[in-house]
Design a protein around this motif. Sequence first.
Motif, PDB file in Angstrom:
ATOM      1  N   ARG A 190       0.838  -1.197   0.000  1.00 44.02           N
ATOM      2  CA  ARG A 190       0.000   0.000   0.000  1.00 44.02           C
ATOM      3  C   ARG A 190       0.872   1.245   0.000  1.00 44.02           C
ATOM      4  NH1 ARG A 190      -2.276  -0.259   6.297  1.00 44.02           N
ATOM      5  NH2 ARG A 190      -0.224  -0.006   7.285  1.00 44.02           N
ATOM      6  N   VAL A 191       0.365   2.288  -0.690  1.00 42.53           N
ATOM      7  CA  VAL A 191       1.070   3.564  -0.800  1.00 42.53           C
ATOM      8  C   VAL A 191       0.040   4.671  -0.666  1.00 42.53           C
ATOM      9  CG1 VAL A 191       2.545   5.010  -2.249  1.00 42.53           C
ATOM     10  CG2 VAL A 191       2.757   2.520  -2.371  1.00 42.53           C
ATOM     11  N   PHE A 192       0.359   5.677   0.130  1.00 45.63           N
ATOM     12  CA  PHE A 192      -0.552   6.795   0.368  1.00 45.63           C
ATOM     13  C   PHE A 192       0.173   8.107   0.087  1.00 45.63           C
ATOM     14  CE2 PHE A 192      -2.788   9.345   3.973  1.00 45.63           C
ATOM     15  CZ  PHE A 192      -3.550  10.055   3.038  1.00 45.63           C
ATOM     16  N   PHE A 193      -0.252   8.784  -0.970  1.00 42.66           N
ATOM     17  CA  PHE A 193       0.236  10.122  -1.280  1.00 42.66           C
ATOM     18  C   PHE A 193      -0.687  11.127  -0.597  1.00 42.66           C
ATOM     19  CE2 PHE A 193       1.888   7.548  -4.729  1.00 42.66           C
ATOM     20  CZ  PHE A 193       3.153   8.090  -4.981  1.00 42.66           C
ATOM     21  N   GLN A 194      -0.204  11.739   0.478  1.00 42.53           N
ATOM     22  CA  GLN A 194      -1.012  12.707   1.219  1.00 42.53           C
ATOM     23  C   GLN A 194      -0.612  14.124   0.788  1.00 42.53           C
ATOM     24  OE1 GLN A 194      -0.372  13.553   5.518  1.00 42.53           O
ATOM     25  NE2 GLN A 194      -2.473  12.798   5.785  1.00 42.53           N
ATOM     26  N   ILE A 195      -1.548  14.807   0.166  1.00 39.61           N
ATOM     27  CA  ILE A 195      -1.310  16.170  -0.307  1.00 39.61           C
ATOM     28  C   ILE A 195      -1.382  17.135   0.873  1.00 39.61           C
ATOM     29  CG2 ILE A 195      -2.169  18.002  -1.830  1.00 39.61           C
ATOM     30  CD1 ILE A 195      -3.532  15.654  -3.443  1.00 39.61           C
ATOM     31  N   LYS A 196      -0.374  17.961   1.008  1.00 41.54           N
ATOM     32  CA  LYS A 196      -0.378  18.988   2.044  1.00 41.54           C
ATOM     33  C   LYS A 196      -1.261  20.150   1.568  1.00 41.54           C
ATOM     34  CE  LYS A 196       4.407  17.844   3.305  1.00 41.54           C
ATOM     35  NZ  LYS A 196       5.810  18.349   3.346  1.00 41.54           N
ATOM     36  N   PRO A 242       4.865   3.507 -11.260  1.00 46.96           N
ATOM     37  CA  PRO A 242       5.410   2.443 -10.391  1.00 46.96           C
ATOM     38  C   PRO A 242       4.346   1.472  -9.887  1.00 46.96           C
ATOM     39  CG  PRO A 242       5.360   4.547  -9.232  1.00 46.96           C
ATOM     40  CD  PRO A 242       5.047   4.840 -10.665  1.00 46.96           C
ATOM     41  N   PHE A 243       3.097   1.929  -9.845  1.00 45.72           N
ATOM     42  CA  PHE A 243       2.015   1.031  -9.432  1.00 45.72           C
ATOM     43  C   PHE A 243       1.860  -0.098 -10.442  1.00 45.72           C
ATOM     44  CE2 PHE A 243      -2.821   0.728  -8.449  1.00 45.72           C
ATOM     45  CZ  PHE A 243      -2.590  -0.311  -7.549  1.00 45.72           C
ATOM     46  N   VAL A 244       1.791   0.248 -11.713  1.00 46.24           N
ATOM     47  CA  VAL A 244       1.669  -0.772 -12.758  1.00 46.24           C
ATOM     48  C   VAL A 244       2.901  -1.664 -12.771  1.00 46.24           C
ATOM     49  CG1 VAL A 244       1.609  -1.139 -15.258  1.00 46.24           C
ATOM     50  CG2 VAL A 244       0.058   0.517 -14.202  1.00 46.24           C
ATOM     51  N   GLY A 250       4.720  -8.334  -9.414  1.00 46.38           N
ATOM     52  CA  GLY A 250       4.145  -9.168  -8.366  1.00 46.38           C
ATOM     53  C   GLY A 250       4.495  -8.742  -6.962  1.00 46.38           C
ATOM     54  N   GLU A 251       5.237  -7.657  -6.823  1.00 50.84           N
ATOM     55  CA  GLU A 251       5.535  -7.118  -5.496  1.00 50.84           C
ATOM     56  C   GLU A 251       5.692  -5.602  -5.587  1.00 50.84           C
ATOM     57  OE1 GLU A 251       9.048  -9.035  -4.125  1.00 50.84           O
ATOM     58  OE2 GLU A 251      10.376  -7.969  -5.484  1.00 50.84           O
ATOM     59  N   ILE A 252       5.342  -4.930  -4.510  1.00 49.99           N
ATOM     60  CA  ILE A 252       5.351  -3.481  -4.514  1.00 49.99           C
ATOM     61  C   ILE A 252       6.784  -2.976  -4.639  1.00 49.99           C
ATOM     62  CG2 ILE A 252       5.572  -3.068  -2.033  1.00 49.99           C
ATOM     63  CD1 ILE A 252       2.878  -1.429  -4.191  1.00 49.99           C
ATOM     64  N   LEU A 253       6.994  -1.980  -5.503  1.00 50.40           N
ATOM     65  CA  LEU A 253       8.329  -1.418  -5.672  1.00 50.40           C
ATOM     66  C   LEU A 253       8.752  -0.664  -4.414  1.00 50.40           C
ATOM     67  CD1 LEU A 253       8.290  -0.013  -9.333  1.00 50.40           C
ATOM     68  CD2 LEU A 253       9.073  -2.237  -8.520  1.00 50.40           C
ATOM     69  N   PRO A 254      10.046  -0.427  -4.245  1.00 47.79           N
ATOM     70  CA  PRO A 254      10.519   0.320  -3.076  1.00 47.79           C
ATOM     71  C   PRO A 254       9.906   1.721  -3.006  1.00 47.79           C
ATOM     72  CG  PRO A 254      12.356  -0.766  -4.171  1.00 47.79           C
ATOM     73  CD  PRO A 254      11.170  -0.919  -5.073  1.00 47.79           C
ATOM     74  N   LYS A 255       9.853   2.250  -1.808  1.00 46.85           N
ATOM     75  CA  LYS A 255       9.255   3.560  -1.569  1.00 46.85           C
ATOM     76  C   LYS A 255       9.904   4.644  -2.423  1.00 46.85           C
ATOM     77  CE  LYS A 255       8.285   6.905   2.120  1.00 46.85           C
ATOM     78  NZ  LYS A 255       8.377   7.181   3.583  1.00 46.85           N
ATOM     79  N   ASP A 256      11.227   4.600  -2.561  1.00 47.06           N
ATOM     80  CA  ASP A 256      11.894   5.683  -3.282  1.00 47.06           C
ATOM     81  C   ASP A 256      11.502   5.724  -4.754  1.00 47.06           C
ATOM     82  OD1 ASP A 256      13.277   3.439  -4.125  1.00 47.06           O
ATOM     83  OD2 ASP A 256      15.249   4.141  -3.500  1.00 47.06           O
ATOM     84  N   GLU A 257      11.053   4.589  -5.307  1.00 47.27           N
ATOM     85  CA  GLU A 257      10.619   4.606  -6.706  1.00 47.27           C
ATOM     86  C   GLU A 257       9.258   5.284  -6.858  1.00 47.27           C
ATOM     87  OE1 GLU A 257      11.424   1.446  -9.331  1.00 47.27           O
ATOM     88  OE2 GLU A 257      12.879   0.479  -7.988  1.00 47.27           O
ATOM     89  N   LEU A 272       4.597  11.053   1.734  1.00 51.98           N
ATOM     90  CA  LEU A 272       4.395   9.709   1.194  1.00 51.98           C
ATOM     91  C   LEU A 272       4.481   8.679   2.317  1.00 51.98           C
ATOM     92  CD1 LEU A 272       4.071   7.780  -1.202  1.00 51.98           C
ATOM     93  CD2 LEU A 272       6.559   7.875  -1.522  1.00 51.98           C
ATOM     94  N   TYR A 273       3.395   7.923   2.481  1.00 50.71           N
ATOM     95  CA  TYR A 273       3.364   6.833   3.454  1.00 50.71           C
ATOM     96  C   TYR A 273       3.384   5.517   2.689  1.00 50.71           C
ATOM     97  CZ  TYR A 273       2.055  10.466   6.773  1.00 50.71           C
ATOM     98  OH  TYR A 273       2.044  11.607   7.542  1.00 50.71           O
ATOM     99  N   TYR A 274       4.127   4.566   3.227  1.00 51.19           N
ATOM    100  CA  TYR A 274       4.410   3.341   2.477  1.00 51.19           C
ATOM    101  C   TYR A 274       4.330   2.113   3.388  1.00 51.19           C
ATOM    102  CZ  TYR A 274       7.374   0.114  -0.305  1.00 51.19           C
ATOM    103  OH  TYR A 274       7.878  -0.952  -1.011  1.00 51.19           O
ATOM    104  N   CYS A 275       3.530   1.171   2.984  1.00 56.13           N
ATOM    105  CA  CYS A 275       3.437  -0.145   3.627  1.00 56.13           C
ATOM    106  C   CYS A 275       3.228  -0.067   5.132  1.00 56.13           C
ATOM    107  CB  CYS A 275       4.665  -0.967   3.246  1.00 56.13           C
ATOM    108  SG  CYS A 275       4.664  -1.451   1.492  1.00 56.13           S
ATOM    109  N   GLN A 276       4.232  -0.299   5.938  1.00 57.90           N
ATOM    110  CA  GLN A 276       4.052  -0.371   7.393  1.00 57.90           C
ATOM    111  C   GLN A 276       3.960   0.997   8.058  1.00 57.90           C
ATOM    112  OE1 GLN A 276       3.539  -3.223   8.922  1.00 57.90           O
ATOM    113  NE2 GLN A 276       4.089  -4.623   7.256  1.00 57.90           N
ATOM    114  N   GLU A 277       4.225   2.061   7.340  1.00 66.65           N
ATOM    115  CA  GLU A 277       4.194   3.402   7.932  1.00 66.65           C
ATOM    116  C   GLU A 277       2.760   3.834   8.231  1.00 66.65           C
ATOM    117  OE1 GLU A 277       8.219   5.128   5.742  1.00 66.65           O
ATOM    118  OE2 GLU A 277       6.245   5.653   4.948  1.00 66.65           O
TER     119      GLU A 277
END
Length: 280
Positions: A190-196, A242-244, A250-257, A272-277
């Motif tokens: 999971r990835v969450f782009f939170q707009i300020k 990076p989502f596609v 078959g696995e989520i790309l690293p956060k920096d990508e 940007l929040y990523y996976c366990q964050e």
Amino acid sequence: MTSTADAISSVVPSEVLPIISNKKGQYQYYYDSSIETFGFVFIIAVGTGMSVTDYTTISTDVATTNPVVFVMLDPAPGNPVKLDGAKFANNANELVSNLSKYLPNVNLASNTTIVIGGHSAGGEGAIISFDGLLTFQPVGFLGLDPFSVNTKTMKIPCPAVLWGFSDTTCLVTVNQAAKAAYKISPPSARVFFQIKNPQNVLKPSSNITHCIFTDDGCASPVCPAQTAGYWVRQAVADSVVPFVESLVSGEILPKDEFSAAIPDNNQANLTLYYCQENPN
């Protein structure tokens, strides 16, 4: 990554078309005609009070930047209420059951996969459809501030990319929207782009609001279209890259990508929040 300016001429929007059954929905699809074969179809539901033609910019941006067919779906044309999971599922099931009929100008791969999602209430309807209403299995979820999300009763069972906000701008409260959708998504994918988007009452033209994903905001005076947030639509398209790639691998790309997919001048406007964050 292809820019909108470089490829806009090859992106083809369809007419607004009916779901040819008793489902009574409407859809419009976008694709890059220079691409020979597509392996992904995104089915994204419109938000409260919206129609499929209210998302021309973001649809064009996604189709320009990614090798996907991007379908905007209105499961309840003429009705401002879009949160019905059964209506979303009925229309999405019909589309997916005969993609060649509903996307007649597109050459689809034999193993074409489906991503679902939606804006605002349309996103809620898409999430509800996961609860045994779909006749196909989506490989991913794209949420444009889906609302309202109940973290106790809802679940997103597949990889998810969510876009939402730091500050509430209308009746859509941030704790029941994208932030909540992130919490009910798989912690490993999971990835969450939170707009300020702090709101400036003295300069409302600088505010970014819940309906920034649409071309012209919504009917509510608190969610107008603002040039200040125009970058958000292309940023959503960029995040799909990076989502596609993640869905293909078959696995989520690293956060920096995921972070690097967003232009440097816009990264300061996002958390940007990523996976366990856990988001604030």
